[in-house]
Design a protein around this motif. Structure first.
Motif, mmCIF file in Angstrom:
data_model
loop_
_atom_site.group_PDB
_atom_site.id
_atom_site.type_symbol
_atom_site.label_atom_id
_atom_site.label_comp_id
_atom_site.label_asym_id
_atom_site.label_seq_id
_atom_site.Cartn_x
_atom_site.Cartn_y
_atom_site.Cartn_z
ATOM 1 N N SER A 134 5.937 -88.817 -38.008
ATOM 2 C CA SER A 134 6.355 -87.493 -37.537
ATOM 3 C C SER A 134 6.897 -87.580 -36.112
ATOM 4 O O SER A 134 6.436 -88.385 -35.302
ATOM 5 C CB SER A 134 5.175 -86.517 -37.570
ATOM 6 N N PHE A 135 7.865 -86.723 -35.820
ATOM 7 C CA PHE A 135 8.446 -86.666 -34.488
ATOM 8 C C PHE A 135 7.666 -85.692 -33.609
ATOM 9 O O PHE A 135 7.266 -84.612 -34.065
ATOM 10 C CB PHE A 135 9.897 -86.203 -34.543
ATOM 11 N N ALA A 136 7.500 -86.045 -32.355
ATOM 12 C CA ALA A 136 6.889 -85.120 -31.400
ATOM 13 C C ALA A 136 7.648 -83.799 -31.368
ATOM 14 O O ALA A 136 7.057 -82.725 -31.224
ATOM 15 C CB ALA A 136 6.861 -85.751 -30.005
ATOM 16 N N SER A 137 8.952 -83.876 -31.548
ATOM 17 C CA SER A 137 9.800 -82.694 -31.449
ATOM 18 C C SER A 137 9.609 -81.705 -32.584
ATOM 19 O O SER A 137 10.159 -80.593 -32.535
ATOM 20 C CB SER A 137 11.273 -83.112 -31.391
ATOM 21 N N ASN A 138 8.841 -82.064 -33.614
ATOM 22 C CA ASN A 138 8.593 -81.109 -34.700
ATOM 23 C C ASN A 138 7.948 -79.825 -34.188
ATOM 24 O O ASN A 138 8.083 -78.766 -34.807
ATOM 25 C CB ASN A 138 7.705 -81.739 -35.777
ATOM 26 N N PHE A 139 7.245 -79.913 -33.068
ATOM 27 C CA PHE A 139 6.614 -78.712 -32.518
ATOM 28 C C PHE A 139 7.646 -77.682 -32.063
ATOM 29 O O PHE A 139 7.318 -76.491 -31.942
ATOM 30 C CB PHE A 139 5.683 -79.076 -31.357
ATOM 31 N N LEU A 140 8.883 -78.097 -31.836
ATOM 32 C CA LEU A 140 9.911 -77.139 -31.456
ATOM 33 C C LEU A 140 10.216 -76.155 -32.575
ATOM 34 O O LEU A 140 10.732 -75.056 -32.321
ATOM 35 C CB LEU A 140 11.192 -77.875 -31.034
ATOM 36 N N TRP A 141 9.910 -76.532 -33.817
ATOM 37 C CA TRP A 141 10.106 -75.607 -34.931
ATOM 38 C C TRP A 141 9.262 -74.346 -34.760
ATOM 39 O O TRP A 141 9.594 -73.299 -35.314
ATOM 40 C CB TRP A 141 9.720 -76.268 -36.257
ATOM 41 N N TYR A 142 8.171 -74.466 -34.005
ATOM 42 C CA TYR A 142 7.193 -73.384 -33.940
ATOM 43 C C TYR A 142 7.216 -72.627 -32.624
ATOM 44 O O TYR A 142 6.259 -71.945 -32.269
ATOM 45 C CB TYR A 142 5.787 -73.967 -34.175
ATOM 46 N N ARG A 143 8.324 -72.713 -31.907
ATOM 47 C CA ARG A 143 8.384 -72.052 -30.598
ATOM 48 C C ARG A 143 8.103 -70.556 -30.702
ATOM 49 O O ARG A 143 7.352 -69.996 -29.893
ATOM 50 C CB ARG A 143 9.758 -72.278 -29.961
ATOM 51 N N ALA A 144 8.720 -69.902 -31.677
ATOM 52 C CA ALA A 144 8.551 -68.446 -31.789
ATOM 53 C C ALA A 144 7.098 -68.082 -32.074
ATOM 54 O O ALA A 144 6.567 -67.118 -31.505
ATOM 55 C CB ALA A 144 9.461 -67.898 -32.887
ATOM 56 N N LEU A 145 6.432 -68.861 -32.953
ATOM 57 C CA LEU A 145 5.028 -68.589 -33.256
ATOM 58 C C LEU A 145 4.154 -68.806 -32.030
ATOM 59 O O LEU A 145 3.242 -68.018 -31.744
ATOM 60 C CB LEU A 145 4.556 -69.489 -34.402
ATOM 61 N N ILE A 146 4.422 -69.876 -31.288
ATOM 62 C CA ILE A 146 3.635 -70.171 -30.089
ATOM 63 C C ILE A 146 3.814 -69.067 -29.059
ATOM 64 O O ILE A 146 2.839 -68.596 -28.448
ATOM 65 C CB ILE A 146 4.029 -71.544 -29.510
ATOM 66 N N GLN A 147 5.045 -68.635 -28.859
ATOM 67 C CA GLN A 147 5.307 -67.583 -27.882
ATOM 68 C C GLN A 147 4.648 -66.263 -28.279
ATOM 69 O O GLN A 147 4.242 -65.479 -27.423
ATOM 70 C CB GLN A 147 6.812 -67.404 -27.727
ATOM 71 N N ALA A 148 4.537 -66.049 -29.607
ATOM 72 C CA ALA A 148 3.919 -64.815 -30.093
ATOM 73 C C ALA A 148 2.402 -64.914 -30.178
ATOM 74 O O ALA A 148 1.733 -63.935 -30.528
ATOM 75 C CB ALA A 148 4.484 -64.463 -31.467
ATOM 76 N N GLY A 149 1.854 -66.084 -29.871
ATOM 77 C CA GLY A 149 0.407 -66.271 -29.945
ATOM 78 C C GLY A 149 -0.101 -66.414 -31.364
ATOM 79 O O GLY A 149 -1.303 -66.273 -31.619
ATOM 80 N N GLU A 150 0.797 -66.707 -32.302
ATOM 81 C CA GLU A 150 0.417 -66.859 -33.699
ATOM 82 C C GLU A 150 0.078 -68.318 -33.996
ATOM 83 O O GLU A 150 0.608 -69.233 -33.359
ATOM 84 C CB GLU A 150 1.555 -66.399 -34.618
ATOM 85 N N PRO A 151 -0.797 -68.573 -34.977
ATOM 86 C CA PRO A 151 -1.130 -69.958 -35.317
ATOM 87 C C PRO A 151 0.041 -70.663 -35.996
ATOM 88 O O PRO A 151 0.831 -70.037 -36.709
ATOM 89 C CB PRO A 151 -2.314 -69.810 -36.280
ATOM 90 N N ILE A 152 0.145 -71.957 -35.756
ATOM 91 C CA ILE A 152 1.200 -72.751 -36.379
ATOM 92 C C ILE A 152 0.593 -73.587 -37.501
ATOM 93 O O ILE A 152 -0.575 -73.967 -37.452
ATOM 94 C CB ILE A 152 1.908 -73.647 -35.342
#
Length: 272
Positions: A134-152
């Motif tokens: 897995s790529f470290a950058s996969n977390f970029l897929w979840y930017r909107a969820l992280i910003q909204a405080g939602e679980p990824i």
């Protein structure tokens, strides 16, 4: 001349940047327009269009091959190999995946990657296979969820992986394309440390100074067989190992997930 397929993707975009920085001649292939801000011989082509592939590989010496078919299949890789042989291409560096060829739960992990690797080997062309986890950058897929405080979503449970910085994968690809010492090699390009998904989230949380919550999600029943086998293998701990292949090729250690997170802190501050 180097042909970079997937030139706007996760790895291909970094390969394009590195080649441009070194002033090396390359052709950036994409189904869309060429990457912004890059002076390159751009070509629009589709793996399902043999004529467009013939134009893409014309006068090319080396190909960086990345395919992301909607349903796992080696057809796109094989189509490029066929065009490359006809055009007199000398070498292919393929982006594959860790564990390809391993058996798990009665199936073959990365079966389509393995079939593509075997087709490349049988082609008579020079080759190097790059097999990252897995790529470290996969977390970029979840930017909107992280910003909204939602679980990824956590697809791999408590299993550990040595997630890799895509910039390291790209640097290895460029090394393999610009020299012959890596011909005939398969590299498992991992990061330096084994981390669970929760570990990664905690590191990112510290960097961002905001909560990064996760939720365990099992979507294996809803994925194509080729993808579900690989994720199941990873969940079972198949990818829980680290190599020094990045260091062997680049002469320096692979980057940590923490370094990647710090370097991309601003990307999580802006809306995607």
């Amino acid at each position: 001349m180097i042909l970079v397929t997937g030139a706007t993707g996760t790895i291909g975009s970094h390969v394009v940047r590195l080649l441009a920085e070194r002033g090396l001649p390359f052709r950036a292939m994409s189904r869309r327009e060429r990457p912004d801000g890059v002076r390159a011989d751009g070509v629009r082509a589709d793996f399902d269009d043999p004529a467009s592939l013939a134009r893409a590989v014309a006068d090319v010496d080396t190909v960086f091959l990345v395919t992301v078919p909607p349903v796992p299949t080696a057809d796109h890789d094989i189509a490029l190999v066929t065009a490359a042989r006809s055009a007199g291409v000398r070498k292919i560096v393929k982006l594959s995946a860790i564990g390809s060829g391993e058996r798990f739960d009665g199936a073959t992990v990365g079966a389509w990657h393995l079939a593509a690797e075997e087709a490349i080997e049988a082609s008579g062309l020079g080759w190097t296979m790059l097999r990252p986890p897995s790529f470290a950058s996969n977390f970029l897929w979840y930017r909107a969820l992280i910003q909204a405080g939602e679980p990824i979503p956590n697809l791999v449970g408590d299993s550990r992986q040595a997630v890799v910085d895509p910039r390291d994968v790209a640097a290895v690809a460029v090394a393999a394309m610009t020299g012959d010492v890596h011909d005939g090699q398969r590299y498992d390009l991992t990061g330096p440390e084994l981390l669970t998904f929760a570990d990664q989230a905690a590191i990112l949380e510290d960097v961002l100074e905001r909560p990064v919550k996760i939720t365990d999600t099992n979507v294996l029943d809803h994925l194509p067989p080729g993808m579900s086998t690989g994720i199941g293998w990873a969940r079972a701990g198949g990818a829980a190992y680290a190599t020094d292949h990045v260091k062997q090729v680049l002469g320096r250690p692979a980057g940590t997930f923490g370094r990647w997170a710090r370097d991309h802190r601003e990307a999580f501050a802006a809306m995607p």
